[in-house]
Write a protein that holds these residues in place. Structure first.
Motif, short mmCIF file in Angstrom:
data_model
loop_
_atom_site.label_atom_id
_atom_site.label_comp_id
_atom_site.label_asym_id
_atom_site.label_seq_id
_atom_site.Cartn_x
_atom_site.Cartn_y
_atom_site.Cartn_z
N UNK A 140 10.24 15.29 2.97
CA UNK A 140 9.04 15.10 2.04
C UNK A 140 8.30 13.64 2.72
N UNK A 141 9.00 12.71 3.15
CA UNK A 141 8.61 11.63 3.84
C UNK A 141 7.78 12.02 5.06
N UNK A 142 8.46 13.05 6.02
CA UNK A 142 7.65 13.47 7.17
C UNK A 142 6.47 13.90 6.73
N UNK A 143 6.49 15.02 5.84
CA UNK A 143 5.05 15.47 5.52
C UNK A 143 3.84 14.59 4.84
N UNK A 144 4.38 13.61 4.30
CA UNK A 144 3.32 12.65 3.72
C UNK A 144 3.20 11.71 4.75
N UNK A 145 3.97 11.17 5.67
CA UNK A 145 3.74 10.43 6.92
C UNK A 145 2.85 11.09 7.89
N UNK A 146 2.77 12.62 7.97
CA UNK A 146 1.97 13.18 8.78
C UNK A 146 0.59 12.99 8.39
N UNK A 147 0.28 12.99 6.97
CA UNK A 147 -0.74 12.66 6.75
C UNK A 147 -1.57 11.38 6.84
N UNK A 148 -0.89 10.36 7.29
CA UNK A 148 -1.07 9.20 7.39
C UNK A 148 -1.01 8.38 6.09
N UNK A 149 -0.20 8.70 5.27
CA UNK A 149 0.08 7.91 3.82
C UNK A 149 1.18 7.09 4.24
N UNK A 150 1.04 5.89 3.59
CA UNK A 150 2.36 4.96 3.84
C UNK A 150 3.30 5.38 2.76
N UNK A 151 4.59 5.61 3.44
CA UNK A 151 5.57 6.25 2.44
C UNK A 151 6.89 5.54 2.92
N UNK A 155 0.70 -1.15 -0.22
CA UNK A 155 0.18 0.02 -0.09
C UNK A 155 0.94 1.15 0.01
N UNK A 156 2.15 1.18 -0.28
CA UNK A 156 3.02 2.25 -0.32
C UNK A 156 3.08 2.66 -1.79
N UNK A 157 2.36 3.70 -2.09
CA UNK A 157 2.39 4.29 -3.22
C UNK A 157 3.33 5.49 -3.78
N UNK A 158 3.58 5.98 -2.49
CA UNK A 158 4.62 7.19 -2.46
C UNK A 158 5.97 7.19 -2.03
N UNK A 159 6.71 7.59 -2.86
CA UNK A 159 8.35 7.48 -2.51
C UNK A 159 9.01 8.73 -2.82
N UNK A 160 9.88 9.05 -2.06
CA UNK A 160 10.71 10.44 -2.15
C UNK A 160 12.34 10.00 -1.84
N UNK A 161 13.17 10.17 -2.93
CA UNK A 161 14.30 9.65 -2.80
C UNK A 161 15.27 10.61 -3.50
N UNK A 162 16.52 10.03 -3.22
CA UNK A 162 17.70 10.91 -4.07
C UNK A 162 18.76 9.81 -4.59
N UNK A 163 19.16 9.81 -5.87
CA UNK A 163 19.81 8.67 -6.38
C UNK A 163 21.37 8.38 -5.53
N UNK A 164 21.85 7.16 -5.23
CA UNK A 164 22.99 6.89 -4.76
C UNK A 164 23.16 5.38 -4.87
#
Lengths: 178, 250, 354
Positions: free
Chosen positions: C63-74, C21-30
């Motif tokens: 961005x993960x924090x913002x998404x998580x604060x809305x209850x979104x799986x991230x 159920x996690x359809x939101x991902x925020x990242x940076x290439x490494x």
């Protein structure tokens, strides 16, 4: 039963395809399998090798320090891995590209001019499949017919022309007397 | 008849701001905009680190307290996962234009559909009067005690000018809250910055020239005078970008 | 014919996240985690989700924090140097009691280090993710199947206990392919998220997501409450695997890819007549201290094997209260030991015991 297989050569020789084909066939037959590529700077230098372990038992380390099957498609791979083959192991060499023979007496070496055979039969880029055919002959690790039908089943309909070519390549490798 | 009352989006609690500080005015303008647009029930505010760190206690919408400078990134996370919310950040000059420059610039570059309220008072208030990225040339602060020297501390950042060069920014305006006329204008601008978000136009930033009597070492009245005489010529008021007028002129 | 598919570890993890159920991902290439982001960049738009490349690791975790604060799986993923950058955000997320999943596909360090497999972030993950009194749940997969299974578990644990959960993997697990069955795990019951900041809709009081307490007593109370949850996790959520420990004189302790190498070494040493077993922690935090303490009743010697300079040794010693000798063998910087190397160490110890 456990096969520790290393396939090594240059990028673009179909090493990933050949190794994945072995891994998928093993999975298809409900065997345990692990597939580990070399990666990192080595990858960018053009060298490419894959370690495939196929076993009827749970697989521990996916690394293969001493392969019991080594397939080499270029000289650097021969020089790097030939000495590491486990005693009693099998070495398959594309002798079109590697002009060198193993001096070891404790392993079985097989020389097949796969790249040359591919060119002769208008099967460019299928030296890898020719070698797979030869591997089946030498080891009997998979039933020829089921390996073939599984391999061609993964070819998309849009590339149906490849079915015939792959079938021929596998047969040439299987029939070759090394 | 009540002609002047607390906006509904502003909480009924005492604000902690110093006498003469303009944060209270800007809070009110933000709350009025939220009320006028009737969106308090779907608004999420992001508070910064700095004097307005407790902003989460002052608005009647859902609030998140972000790390220093990270409000635009947190806002991005909220808005991208909940596009129907109305999301605003409320940030000071250190938060937005120093430690959070990357987050600010890239939220703008991506054209995040957000509203940023940026308080520029040329100083770090909460930590007690240190030099800000927007401190004026020659301005005395506790960390530029001989006055900000461009050769040593560099030159101030003009935020609206800088951000207006980015395609993702829909609206950038610098306003002031030094007098009733400017406050009324600031109210319109802040409301437009929220309306733009509702209309999905992209990022809107309102830079508000503000005072800090405590750390400037001036009376509230002197502070307003200093804002007008020193800040306004250096940070000219006006619209730096507005895609609405750009479209009209086409 | 089973439902298995042959996949790379990084991709299996990414697919398992979607299936959780996690359809939101925020990242940076490494390197070597980039396949996670690349896989999600292809898949998420097709399932109505979003994979956003942030301007930095710092921005990504916020961005993960913002998404998580809305209850979104991230989720976010990175590799060692990037996790250091995420440190600040991890502390805030922990302080705000928000759930999220953080993936660390470890590479060699310190500094820029290398890009080959490593376990040198063990201490960081289990003890010092960031500032403040806090922990994250740390899960250490040792197969591609577990990259998938534990990703699902991480999302559930994060939601149940309202805290970040980390998948601590390594470059080898990320790059290797094995068969994976995405239906191998049943999801758990998740409590209702009443604390979210996604607009109150006029139906509830406003929520505040915050980690700031000006009153020291209030801050202490919040930390104590959090540590009660940590105690509950230690009681209920410890996971480990014991392999041939029943009659073992020597027990190896290893996790992740190293545990695979150790399994091969156990088999080889057993063939040579040495009674060896393996304890594989699956949760690195909470740590399987109880299982180790029990083993110490009968086991004569412990050998910790890691891809670092011995970061887990102290945890083993503390778990068994130093009742037995604890040796260490490891390689670092991206070097991998062979099973033979481990067997040599086992033989040295076995010589001492005999």
């Amino acid at each position: 039963m456990t096969h520790n297989i290393v396939i090594s050569g240059f990028g673009g020789q179909g090493i990933l395809f050949a190794s994945k084909q072995l891994a998928k066939s093993a999975m298809h037959e409900d065997l345990h399998v692990s597939w580990l590529p070399s990666y990192g700077p080595e990858m960018r230098g053009g060298a490419c090798n894959c370690s495939v372990i196929i076993s009827d038992e749970e697989i521990g380390s996916p690394l293969i320090p001493h392969p019991d099957i080594l397939i080499v498609f270029n000289l650097p791979s021969f020089d790097k891995f030939e000495s590491q083959v486990a005693p009693g192991g099998l070495l398959i060499v594309d002798s079109t590209l590697v002009n060198k023979k193993s001096e070891r007496s404790d392993i079985n070496a097989s020389y097949i001019p796969a790249t040359g055979l591919a060119a002769e039969n208008k099967l460019d880029g299928l030296a890898n499949v020719i070698v797979l055919g030869h591997l089946l002959k030498k080891t009997g690790m998979f039933d020829y017919d089921s390996f073939l039908s599984f391999m061609v089943s993964s070819i998309p309909p849009a590339k149906a022309a490849l079915i015939e070519k792959n079938t021929l390549a596998l047969k040439i490798g299987y029939d070759y007397e090394s | 008849m009540v002609v002047f009352d607390r906006p509904k989006a502003l909480s009924d609690v005492p604000l902690h701001y110093c006498p003469g500080c303009t944060h209270g005015i800007v809070h009110r303008l933000v709350a009025e905009a939220i009320d006028d647009l009737g969106v308090v029930d779907k608004t999420v505010g992001i508070a910064p680190v700095g004097c307005s760190v407790f902003a989460y206690n002052y608005f009647e919408c859902d609030m998140i307290e972000a790390a220093h400078g990270r409000a635009p990134a947190v806002a991005t996370g909220v808005k991208r996962t909940n596009p129907d919310t109305v999301v605003f950040t409320y940030q000071g000059d250190g938060d937005l234009a120093a430690i959070g420059t990357a987050e600010t610039v890239h939220a703008c570059a991506r054209g995040e559909n957000l509203t940023i309220i940026f308080i520029n008072n040329c100083i770090y208030g909460m930590t007690g009067g240190q030099m800000a990225p927007t401190s004026m040339p020659g301005q005395v602060t506790t960390t530029s005690p001989y006055g900000r020297d461009r050769k040593i501390q560099g030159s101030p950042v003009h935020v609206c000018e800088m951000l207006s060069t980015l395609d993702g920014v829909a609206y950038a305006e610098r306003v002031s809250v030094d007098c009733p006329k400017n406050i009324l204008h600031a109210k319109k601008s802040i409301k437009k910055a929220f309306q733009n978000q509702i209309d999905k136009k992209g990022l809107s930033i309102i830079e508000v020239l503000s005072t800090c009597p405590s750390n400037w070492g001036k009376s509230p009245e002197e502070s307003l005078e200093w804002l007008r005489k020193e800040m306004m010529p250096f940070y000219p008021l006006g619209v730096y970008k507005d895609i609405d007028s750009e479209e009209e002129s086409k | 014919m089973s439902n298995k598919v042959l996949m790379k570890g990084n991709e299996a993890l990414a697919e398992a996240a979607i299936k959780s159920g996690c359809i939101h991902f925020f990242g940076y290439p490494i390197t070597p985690q980039t396949e996670v982001a690349e896989y999600l960049a292809k898949r998420l738009p097709k399932v109505g989700g979003l994979c956003l490349q942030a301007e930095s690791e710092i921005a990504a975790i916020n961005m993960v924090m913002g998404a998580a604060a809305t209850g979104t799986r991230v989720m976010t993923s990175s590799s060692s140097p990037g996790i250091s950058l995420k440190s600040e955000g991890i502390s805030y997320i922990a302080g705000c009691d928000l759930p999220c999943v953080i993936v660390n596909v470890q590479r060699g360090g310190p500094g820029l280090g290398g890009i080959q497999p490593s376990q040198a972030d063990y201490n960081q993950a289990t003890k010092a993710n960031a500032h403040g009194d806090m922990h994250v749940i740390v899960l250490a997969p040792s197969s591609v199947q577990e990259m998938a299974t534990l990703a699902g578990e991480a999302f559930d644990l994060a939601d149940i206990y309202r805290m970040p959960a980390m998948i601590l993997a390594d470059g080898a697990l990320g790059q290797m392919m094995e068969p994976v069955d995405f239906d191998a795990r049943e999801s758990r019951e998740i409590p209702e998220k009443t604390w979210v900041t996604n607009g109150h809709g006029g139906k509830r009081k406003k929520n505040i997501v915050n980690s700031l307490f000006m009153d020291p007593a209030a801050l202490e109370a919040s930390v104590v409450e959090r540590f009660k949850r940590y105690d509950e996790i230690k009681e209920k959520e410890v996971k480990y695997e014991e392999y041939m420990t029943e009659d073992a004189d020597i027990v190896l302790v290893a996790y992740g890819i190293t545990s695979r190498i150790c399994k091969s070494a156990v088999a080889a040493a057993r063939a040579a007549g040495i009674k060896v077993g393996l304890l594989r922690p699956i949760t690195l935090w909470p740590y399987p201290s109880g299982a180790l303490a029990k083993l110490a009743d009968t086991v004569k010697h412990f050998l910790v094997v890691e891809l670092n300079m011995g970061q887990m040794v102290d945890d083993v010693k503390l778990s068994i209260e130093c009742r037995r000798p604890v040796s260490f063998f490891g390689r670092t910087g991206g070097m991998l030991p062979t099973p033979d190397d481990v067997v040599e160490e086992i033989k040295k110890i076995a010589g001492g015991i005999a």
